[in-house]
Design a protein around this motif. Sequence first.
Motif, PDB file in Angstrom:
ATOM      1  N   LEU A   1       0.809  -1.220   0.000  1.00 27.96           N
ATOM      2  CA  LEU A   1       0.000   0.000   0.000  1.00 27.96           C
ATOM      3  C   LEU A   1       0.843   1.271   0.000  1.00 27.96           C
ATOM      4  O   LEU A   1       0.300   2.370  -0.156  1.00 27.96           O
ATOM      5  N   GLU A   2       2.139   1.125   0.212  1.00 28.16           N
ATOM      6  CA  GLU A   2       2.977   2.299   0.446  1.00 28.16           C
ATOM      7  C   GLU A   2       3.020   3.267  -0.735  1.00 28.16           C
ATOM      8  O   GLU A   2       3.095   4.479  -0.539  1.00 28.16           O
ATOM      9  N   ARG A   3       2.974   2.765  -1.947  1.00 24.99           N
ATOM     10  CA  ARG A   3       2.997   3.661  -3.104  1.00 24.99           C
ATOM     11  C   ARG A   3       1.639   4.323  -3.328  1.00 24.99           C
ATOM     12  O   ARG A   3       1.547   5.530  -3.549  1.00 24.99           O
ATOM     13  N   SER A   4       0.583   3.540  -3.239  1.00 29.55           N
ATOM     14  CA  SER A   4      -0.750   4.077  -3.525  1.00 29.55           C
ATOM     15  C   SER A   4      -1.254   5.021  -2.443  1.00 29.55           C
ATOM     16  O   SER A   4      -2.048   5.928  -2.719  1.00 29.55           O
ATOM     17  N   LEU A   5      -0.792   4.827  -1.197  1.00 37.57           N
ATOM     18  CA  LEU A   5      -1.271   5.666  -0.092  1.00 37.57           C
ATOM     19  C   LEU A   5      -0.264   6.722   0.351  1.00 37.57           C
ATOM     20  O   LEU A   5      -0.507   7.441   1.318  1.00 37.57           O
ATOM     21  N   ALA A   6       0.854   6.830  -0.338  1.00 43.49           N
ATOM     22  CA  ALA A   6       1.897   7.788   0.064  1.00 43.49           C
ATOM     23  C   ALA A   6       1.334   9.205   0.154  1.00 43.49           C
ATOM     24  O   ALA A   6       0.732   9.719  -0.791  1.00 43.49           O
ATOM     25  N   GLY A   7       1.501   9.818   1.338  1.00 40.91           N
ATOM     26  CA  GLY A   7       1.053  11.195   1.542  1.00 40.91           C
ATOM     27  C   GLY A   7      -0.446  11.372   1.587  1.00 40.91           C
ATOM     28  O   GLY A   7      -0.945  12.491   1.462  1.00 40.91           O
ATOM     29  N   MET A   8      -1.196  10.281   1.829  1.00 43.69           N
ATOM     30  CA  MET A   8      -2.657  10.348   1.759  1.00 43.69           C
ATOM     31  C   MET A   8      -3.349  10.259   3.122  1.00 43.69           C
ATOM     32  O   MET A   8      -4.498  10.669   3.268  1.00 43.69           O
ATOM     33  N   VAL A   9      -2.679   9.713   4.127  1.00 45.99           N
ATOM     34  CA  VAL A   9      -3.337   9.422   5.400  1.00 45.99           C
ATOM     35  C   VAL A   9      -3.315  10.645   6.317  1.00 45.99           C
ATOM     36  O   VAL A   9      -2.253  11.164   6.647  1.00 45.99           O
ATOM     37  N   ASP A  10      -4.486  11.076   6.745  1.00 44.88           N
ATOM     38  CA  ASP A  10      -4.593  12.254   7.619  1.00 44.88           C
ATOM     39  C   ASP A  10      -4.557  11.887   9.100  1.00 44.88           C
ATOM     40  O   ASP A  10      -4.129  12.695   9.928  1.00 44.88           O
ATOM     41  N   VAL A  11      -5.013  10.694   9.454  1.00 48.54           N
ATOM     42  CA  VAL A  11      -4.966  10.217  10.835  1.00 48.54           C
ATOM     43  C   VAL A  11      -4.582   8.744  10.815  1.00 48.54           C
ATOM     44  O   VAL A  11      -5.237   7.938  10.146  1.00 48.54           O
ATOM     45  N   MET A  12      -3.530   8.395  11.552  1.00 47.18           N
ATOM     46  CA  MET A  12      -3.118   7.007  11.684  1.00 47.18           C
ATOM     47  C   MET A  12      -3.092   6.647  13.160  1.00 47.18           C
ATOM     48  O   MET A  12      -2.578   7.410  13.983  1.00 47.18           O
ATOM     49  N   VAL A  13      -3.662   5.500  13.506  1.00 43.95           N
ATOM     50  CA  VAL A  13      -3.648   5.032  14.890  1.00 43.95           C
ATOM     51  C   VAL A  13      -2.962   3.673  14.932  1.00 43.95           C
ATOM     52  O   VAL A  13      -3.211   2.811  14.079  1.00 43.95           O
ATOM     53  N   VAL A  14      -2.099   3.496  15.925  1.00 40.21           N
ATOM     54  CA  VAL A  14      -1.324   2.261  16.025  1.00 40.21           C
ATOM     55  C   VAL A  14      -1.151   1.851  17.485  1.00 40.21           C
ATOM     56  O   VAL A  14      -0.659   2.637  18.298  1.00 40.21           O
ATOM     57  N   ASN A  15      -1.567   0.631  17.778  1.00 38.78           N
ATOM     58  CA  ASN A  15      -1.253  -0.004  19.053  1.00 38.78           C
ATOM     59  C   ASN A  15      -0.317  -1.159  18.684  1.00 38.78           C
ATOM     60  O   ASN A  15      -0.769  -2.284  18.459  1.00 38.78           O
ATOM     61  N   PRO A  16       0.980  -0.891  18.566  1.00 33.53           N
ATOM     62  CA  PRO A  16       1.898  -1.864  17.978  1.00 33.53           C
ATOM     63  C   PRO A  16       2.272  -2.993  18.932  1.00 33.53           C
ATOM     64  O   PRO A  16       2.036  -2.911  20.141  1.00 33.53           O
ATOM     65  N   PRO A  17       2.861  -4.055  18.411  1.00 32.06           N
ATOM     66  CA  PRO A  17       3.440  -5.083  19.281  1.00 32.06           C
ATOM     67  C   PRO A  17       4.646  -4.471  19.999  1.00 32.06           C
ATOM     68  O   PRO A  17       5.678  -4.254  19.386  1.00 32.06           O
ATOM     69  N   TYR A  18       4.490  -4.147  21.282  1.00 27.19           N
ATOM     70  CA  TYR A  18       5.534  -3.397  21.984  1.00 27.19           C
ATOM     71  C   TYR A  18       6.190  -4.160  23.132  1.00 27.19           C
ATOM     72  O   TYR A  18       7.078  -3.653  23.810  1.00 27.19           O
ATOM     73  N   VAL A  19       5.744  -5.386  23.373  1.00 26.98           N
ATOM     74  CA  VAL A  19       6.283  -6.144  24.498  1.00 26.98           C
ATOM     75  C   VAL A  19       7.667  -6.698  24.154  1.00 26.98           C
ATOM     76  O   VAL A  19       7.837  -7.339  23.115  1.00 26.98           O
ATOM     77  N   PRO A  20       8.683  -6.442  24.986  1.00 24.60           N
ATOM     78  CA  PRO A  20      10.016  -7.012  24.732  1.00 24.60           C
ATOM     79  C   PRO A  20       9.959  -8.543  24.738  1.00 24.60           C
ATOM     80  O   PRO A  20       9.474  -9.147  25.708  1.00 24.60           O
ATOM     81  N   THR A  21      10.407  -9.146  23.647  1.00 23.79           N
ATOM     82  CA  THR A  21      10.390 -10.605  23.506  1.00 23.79           C
ATOM     83  C   THR A  21      11.617 -11.039  22.718  1.00 23.79           C
ATOM     84  O   THR A  21      12.298 -10.206  22.103  1.00 23.79           O
ATOM     85  N   PRO A  22      11.897 -12.330  22.679  1.00 28.77           N
ATOM     86  CA  PRO A  22      12.941 -12.816  21.766  1.00 28.77           C
ATOM     87  C   PRO A  22      12.573 -12.464  20.322  1.00 28.77           C
ATOM     88  O   PRO A  22      11.386 -12.466  19.960  1.00 28.77           O
ATOM     89  N   GLU A  23      13.568 -12.170  19.511  1.00 27.46           N
ATOM     90  CA  GLU A  23      13.310 -11.752  18.141  1.00 27.46           C
ATOM     91  C   GLU A  23      12.567 -12.810  17.335  1.00 27.46           C
ATOM     92  O   GLU A  23      11.799 -12.486  16.425  1.00 27.46           O
ATOM     93  N   ASP A  24      12.763 -14.082  17.663  1.00 22.97           N
ATOM     94  CA  ASP A  24      12.128 -15.126  16.861  1.00 22.97           C
ATOM     95  C   ASP A  24      10.619 -15.225  17.095  1.00 22.97           C
ATOM     96  O   ASP A  24       9.920 -15.962  16.391  1.00 22.97           O
TER      97      ASP A  24
END
Length: 255
Positions: A108-131
């Motif tokens: 989606l990065e090319r088609s939506l570049a510069g298009m998003v006015d509001v983005m919300v993210v609750n990312p995976p933030y818990v420290p864990t092993p990389e695997d």
Amino acid sequence: MTYRIAQIRRVSSHPEVYEPCDDSFALVDALLADQANLLEHHPALCMEVGCGSGYVITSLALILGQESQGVHYLATDINPHAMRVTQETLEAHGVHVELINTDIASGLERSLAGMVDVMVVNPPYVPTPEDEVGRDGITSSWAGGENGRSVIDKILPIANNLLSDKGWLYMVTLTANNPTQICLQMGELGFASRIVVQRSTEEESLHVIKFWRDIDIRAEAKESITMNKTVPARVMESLLSQFPRLPLWRNGNKQ
């Protein structure tokens, strides 16, 4: 019946999909706290990265409500089960959102570049092993790798690419993620930031941070790169003033 935010009893579920919890509630509370600004912002496209149960994107659509005509909503998630659960949550609240089963915004990065006015993210933030990062099912919703930053550090440049000139990003972070450094990284990309909600639970200390493009910071950041300097002192002072209780991490990710 019109609801102010998504109703928990109407949020669908699945054993492999993350259910609304303290971090989800904090993010929606941040959107509620900023509701007046969101309404004045008149976004044309709102996006959630990692929609899970659909609680947050549904709440955002309800918060903007009928006062914001012509708003389009988009949500992504790497977990295919989350697509079905989010769709059921949306239908239970009478909300329409385009759903795409993808990793962050892959494809989606090319088609939506510069298009998003509001983005919300609750990312995976818990420290864990990389695997554990990117595993199938519910693990992908929390496994954040070293310092909980593996996925966050992938999202930041993508957000920079997708956000419009007036774009806002609301992101949940954990103390262990070194939110001060995250703000500094975004400052280097020309974003100002502030904490909208700060909440401590028995298990974690959460910060919902709002980022927006700032003309002055962008100019100073560009000048700093040209002159091979660090982030402007004014930006640093502004960031540190928002994290009075947070230590400076010496063993965090390198800049």
